[in-house]
Design an enzyme around this catalytic site. Structure first.
Site, PDB file in Angstrom:
ATOM      1  N   ASP A  93       0.853  -1.186   0.000  1.00  0.00           N
ATOM      2  CA  ASP A  93       0.000   0.000   0.000  1.00  0.00           C
ATOM      3  C   ASP A  93       0.893   1.241   0.000  1.00  0.00           C
ATOM      4  O   ASP A  93       2.119   1.143   0.063  1.00  0.00           O
ATOM      5  CB  ASP A  93      -0.980  -0.028   1.175  1.00  0.00           C
ATOM      6  CG  ASP A  93      -0.282   0.080   2.515  1.00  0.00           C
ATOM      7  OD1 ASP A  93       0.947   0.280   2.542  1.00  0.00           O
ATOM      8  OD2 ASP A  93      -0.964  -0.042   3.547  1.00  0.00           O
ATOM      9  N   ASP A 267      -7.838  -7.581  -0.127  1.00  0.00           N
ATOM     10  CA  ASP A 267      -6.948  -7.827   1.007  1.00  0.00           C
ATOM     11  C   ASP A 267      -7.707  -7.462   2.255  1.00  0.00           C
ATOM     12  O   ASP A 267      -8.581  -6.576   2.229  1.00  0.00           O
ATOM     13  CB  ASP A 267      -5.682  -6.963   0.932  1.00  0.00           C
ATOM     14  CG  ASP A 267      -5.946  -5.555   1.446  1.00  0.00           C
ATOM     15  OD1 ASP A 267      -6.564  -4.761   0.712  1.00  0.00           O
ATOM     16  OD2 ASP A 267      -5.573  -5.261   2.599  1.00  0.00           O
ATOM     17  N   CYS A 305     -12.473 -28.702   5.072  1.00  0.00           N
ATOM     18  CA  CYS A 305     -11.256 -27.892   4.927  1.00  0.00           C
ATOM     19  C   CYS A 305     -10.035 -28.803   4.960  1.00  0.00           C
ATOM     20  O   CYS A 305      -9.978 -29.778   5.708  1.00  0.00           O
ATOM     21  CB  CYS A 305     -11.195 -26.863   6.054  1.00  0.00           C
ATOM     22  SG  CYS A 305      -9.732 -25.816   5.970  1.00  0.00           S
ATOM     23  N   CYS A 307      -6.873 -27.677   5.625  1.00  0.00           N
ATOM     24  CA  CYS A 307      -5.759 -27.094   6.386  1.00  0.00           C
ATOM     25  C   CYS A 307      -5.393 -28.004   7.559  1.00  0.00           C
ATOM     26  O   CYS A 307      -6.181 -28.842   7.978  1.00  0.00           O
ATOM     27  CB  CYS A 307      -6.125 -25.695   6.889  1.00  0.00           C
ATOM     28  SG  CYS A 307      -7.002 -25.680   8.454  1.00  0.00           S
ATOM     29  N   CYS A 310      -7.819 -28.353  10.567  1.00  0.00           N
ATOM     30  CA  CYS A 310      -9.010 -29.190  10.355  1.00  0.00           C
ATOM     31  C   CYS A 310      -8.662 -30.647  10.079  1.00  0.00           C
ATOM     32  O   CYS A 310      -9.451 -31.543  10.365  1.00  0.00           O
ATOM     33  CB  CYS A 310      -9.829 -28.617   9.199  1.00  0.00           C
ATOM     34  SG  CYS A 310     -10.509 -26.985   9.568  1.00  0.00           S
ATOM     35  N   HIS A 336      -5.953 -21.748   9.182  1.00  0.00           N
ATOM     36  CA  HIS A 336      -7.297 -22.135   8.736  1.00  0.00           C
ATOM     37  C   HIS A 336      -8.007 -20.982   8.040  1.00  0.00           C
ATOM     38  O   HIS A 336      -8.607 -21.161   6.970  1.00  0.00           O
ATOM     39  CB  HIS A 336      -8.146 -22.627   9.904  1.00  0.00           C
ATOM     40  CG  HIS A 336      -9.587 -22.733   9.519  1.00  0.00           C
ATOM     41  ND1 HIS A 336     -10.077 -23.795   8.788  1.00  0.00           N
ATOM     42  CD2 HIS A 336     -10.621 -21.865   9.679  1.00  0.00           C
ATOM     43  CE1 HIS A 336     -11.355 -23.581   8.531  1.00  0.00           C
ATOM     44  NE2 HIS A 336     -11.708 -22.429   9.061  1.00  0.00           N
TER      45      HIS A 336
END
Lengths: 383, 383
Positions: A93, A267, A305, A307, A310, A336
Site C-alpha cells: 500500500d 486484502d 477444509c 488445512c 481441520c 485455517h
C-alpha cells in the site's frame, strides 16, 4: 509501460470476472485474496504455510516497513521478497491510509502528510514521490498510488475536495513510478459514496494509464449495503481490461458480493486478526473456538477444509490451545482462516469458469445461514 | 513386563553410549533430546516441524495436563498422541516436580501431595497411584514414577529422608503401573549430591525392574561441576542395559558432559523458552537476536544449520521480527533451537558410532569458545 505486467480477462459470468495477472514474480488467478503481511510477515505463519493455502500474492505495508526496519535497509538486504522469503508477487500500500489511522499528530498539506511514528514518536513525511520511491526500494511488484482515504461519513464537498487532492497526488505518483518489466502501479478511485465523484475520479485516473485500479474509501463504516451500492455504480465505469482491487475488504460475504460486482482483488486483516482471537471462518459461518461447547468435541473445525487445523486436530484441542494461550492456537486458526479465504476465492474462480456463479453464491449463503450448530453437512465451496 | 519395550546398547566410546529404545510408538536412537510439550504442544511449533528437526520423542507434563484439559478428557479424545497430533513416543513426567515448584499451598504427606492449581486455585491431590493412572489415561509411552524432587541445597539427613520417601513411592508407582506391550515406566534416582544415598536409591529401584532409570534432583542449582561429579559416581552404578535419563537438563555443554558420563536421554525447556526470548543456540555459542548488531546483517544465524530460520532468512530479518514482536520470531528461533539440540545429539551419536567422541567434544568446545563475533567458520557438529 511495464510490458510484461498484464491482465487477461478470461471469462465473465454476470458481473463476475475470471482473470489472470502476469507479473515479474509470477502469475495470479483472479478473483484473488491477498493475505496481509504488515511488517514483512503474515502474522503467525511461515511463508511456506501461506503458499500452501494457495495464496499467490501477499500485501506489505509501507507505513510499517518505512518505520521499521526501514526501506533503505530492506533495499540493501535485497528487497522485501528476499527479506521475508516470499518470492511471489507482493503488493504494497502507499502508507496513506495507515498514516491517517495509526500515526500521531498528522498534518495533511498539498505536498503530502507529516506525522509522528506510533513506535517512537519520530517525525516523518510521506508524499506521492516519497511513497512511490519507498515502494520501489521495497521492490513491490504492485505499487499503490499515494492517496487520502476519505473518511466516512463525509459531505459531498469534503468528499470532492479529498478525491481531487488524491487525483493530483495520483499524477505525481505516476510520474514518480519507475517502470520495470513485470512491475505495475495501481491508481485508487476515491469519491466516497457519491457516484458522480467516483466517475470523475475514474476519468482522471484512466488518463494516467495505470496497470490496475483500486477502489478506495470503502469498508470504512458505510456498511455492506452502501458498499455494494457504490460498487454497482463504480465498477461499470472502470477499465475492463485492467485488474480491479477493492482495498481492505473484507468479510466472506463482502468478497462474494464484490466479485458479483466485478472486483478481482481483495486484502483484509480479518482472517489473520480473527485467527489470533479464536474466531474461525467456516462453510457454516464463524465459529468462536473459545466457547466452552467445543471442550469435548472430537470433530474437526470444518470437515471440508484441508488445512492442518481441520485435518489433524479436534475442536477440543483447538479450544484447549486457546484456553491455555498457547501460540499454536493462533498459528493453526490463522492458517485455517487464510485457507478458508483461499478456498472461497478458488471456489468463485471455478464457479465463474463453469458459469455456475449464482449456484455457488446460493450454496455459500445457505451454508452461512445454517450456522455452526446445525449438523447437516454443507458443500458450499464445492470441494 | 512390556515385552516389546526394549533398550539395545549398540556401542560405547569411553563412558558415552549409543543405544536404541524400541517402543509401541516407534524407535528412539540415543543419546536423545526430547523437546518439551508442556500443555500438549511444543510451544510455537507445529508437530510436523518438531518431527522435521529429527526429534523422535516429546515430553508432556502431567501437572499441566491434569489441570487443563484434564486426563479424563484426553483419554476420551483418544489419548495424548492423537490429541496433539504426535504419533511418536511421548514421555510424561509424574507431576511431582511441578507440583512442588508451580502449585500453591502444597502439602506433602506419606500418601502424596495436596496442592492448589496455579490456574484457578482448585484443590487436587497427586499420589503415586493417581499420577501413574493419569499417565495411563494420557497414553504416555514412558511413564515416570512419582517422586519428590529433593531441593538443593539440602543436608544429608534431609536428602536421605526425601530419597527414601521417593523410594517408597517408587514401589507404589510400580504396583500401579499397568503393563502394556511397548510401554515402559522409569524409576527416578534421588539422593542429591551424596554418592551413598544415590547408591542406596539405585539399589532400591533396580529391585523393581523398571524399563528405564532417570537421574532426578540435578540441575536444581548445584552447578555443572557438582552435577558432573554426582553423575561420575551415579551412572556407573546404574543398570547397563536400561536407558538412563537425566531429567530437566540442560545447556548444550551439560548434555555433552552428561553423555560422556553415560546418560542417554535429556529434556529441557531451554531451547523452546530461549527461542521465545530471542536467544539462539549455535555452533559458536549463544546469540541474542535482539542485539542491534544484527540489524543490517545479511548472513544466516548459523551457516551450518539446516532449519528454516538459517536457510531462508538473514539475521537482519530475525532481528526485525524480534523487535517488531512478530510471532514468526519465536516460531523461527524455537525451531532453530530444537534443530540445534537435535543436531547436537545426532552429532554425538555419529561420534560414538565412529569412536570419535573425544574429537567431537573438542570441536564442540572450540566452537563454543570462539563465540559468535569471530568470523572463522567452525564445523563442530560434523555437518
Amino acid at each position: 509501460m511495464s510490458a510484461s505486467f498484464s491482465f487477461t480477462l478470461e471469462k465473465t459470468d454476470g458481473g463476475a470476472r475470471l482473470g489472470r495477472i502476469t507479473t515479474a514474480h509470477g502469475e495470479i488467478q483472479t478473483p484473488v485474496f491477498m493475505p496481509v503481511g504488515t511488517a514483512a510477515t503474515v502474522k503467525g505463519m511461515h511463508p511456506e504455510s501461506v503458499a500452501a493455502t494457495g495464496a499467490k500474492i501477499v500485501l506489505g505495508n509501507t507505513y510499517h516497513l518505512m518505520l521499521r526496519p526501514g526501506a533503505d535497509r530492506i533495499e540493501r538486504l535485497g528487497g522485501l521478497h528476499r527479506f521475508m522469503n516470499w518470492p511471489g508477487p507482493i503488493l504494497t500500500d502507499s502508507g496513506g491510509f495507515q498514516v491517517m489511522s495509526l500515526a500521531k499528530l498528522r498534518k495533511l498539506t498539498e505536498d503530502g502528510v507529516t506525522f509522528q511514528s506510533h513506535i517512537d514518536g519520530s517525525r516523518h513525511t510521506l508524499t506521492p514521490e516519497s511513497s512511490t520511491e519507498i515502494q520501489r526500494k521495497l521492490d513491490a511488484t504492485i505499487t499503490m498510488a499515494f492517496d487520502e482515504c476519505t473518511p466516512f461519513p463525509v459531505d459531498r464537498k469534503g468528499a470532492a475536495e479529498s478525491m481531487r487532492l488524491s487525483m493530483r497526488w495520483a499524477v505525481r505518483s505516476r510520474e514518480a513510478f519507475v517502470a520495470r518489466p513485470g512491475y505495475g502501479q495501481f491508481g485508487i478511485v476515491q469519491g466516497s459514496v457519491f457516484p458522480d465523484l467516483r466517475a470523475e475520479s475514474i476519468e482522471a485516473l484512466t488518463k494516467l494509464d495505470f496497470e490496475g485500479y483500486a477502489v478506495g474509501g470503502l469498508a470504512v463504516g458505510e456498511g455492506q449495503e452502501l458498499m455494494f451500492k457504490t460498487l454497482d455504480t463504480t465498477t461499470p465505469l472502470m477499465p475492463v481490461h485492467k485488474p480491479r482491487y477493492l482495498m481492505g475488504v473484507g468479510k466472506p460475504s463482502d468478497i462474494v458480493g464484490a466479485v458479483l460486482r466485478g472486483i478481482d482483488m481483495f486484502d483484509c486483516v480479518m482472517p489473520t486478526r480473527s485467527g489470533r482471537t479464536a474466531q474461525a471462518f467456516t462453510r457454516r459461518g464463524t465459529v468462536n473456538l473459545r466457547n466452552a461447547r467445543h471442550m469435548d468435541d472430537p470433530r474437526p473445525l470444518d470437515e471440508h477444509c484441508t488445512c492442518p487445523a481441520c485435518r489433524n486436530y479436534s475442536r477440543a484441542y483447538l479450544h484447549h490451545l486457546v484456553r491455555a494461550e498457547e501460540m499454536l492456537g493462533p498459528m493453526l486458526l490463522t492458517w485455517h482462516n487464510i485457507q478458508y479465504y483461499q478456498d472461497l476465492t478458488a471456489g468463485l474462480r471455478d464457479a465463474i469458469a463453469n458459469g455456475t456463479t449464482q449456484q455457488f453464491v446460493a450454496d455459500f449463503e445457505a451454508g452461512q445461514a445454517l450456522g455452526d450448530l446445525e449438523e447437516v453437512p454443507v458443500y458450499g465451496l464445492g470441494k
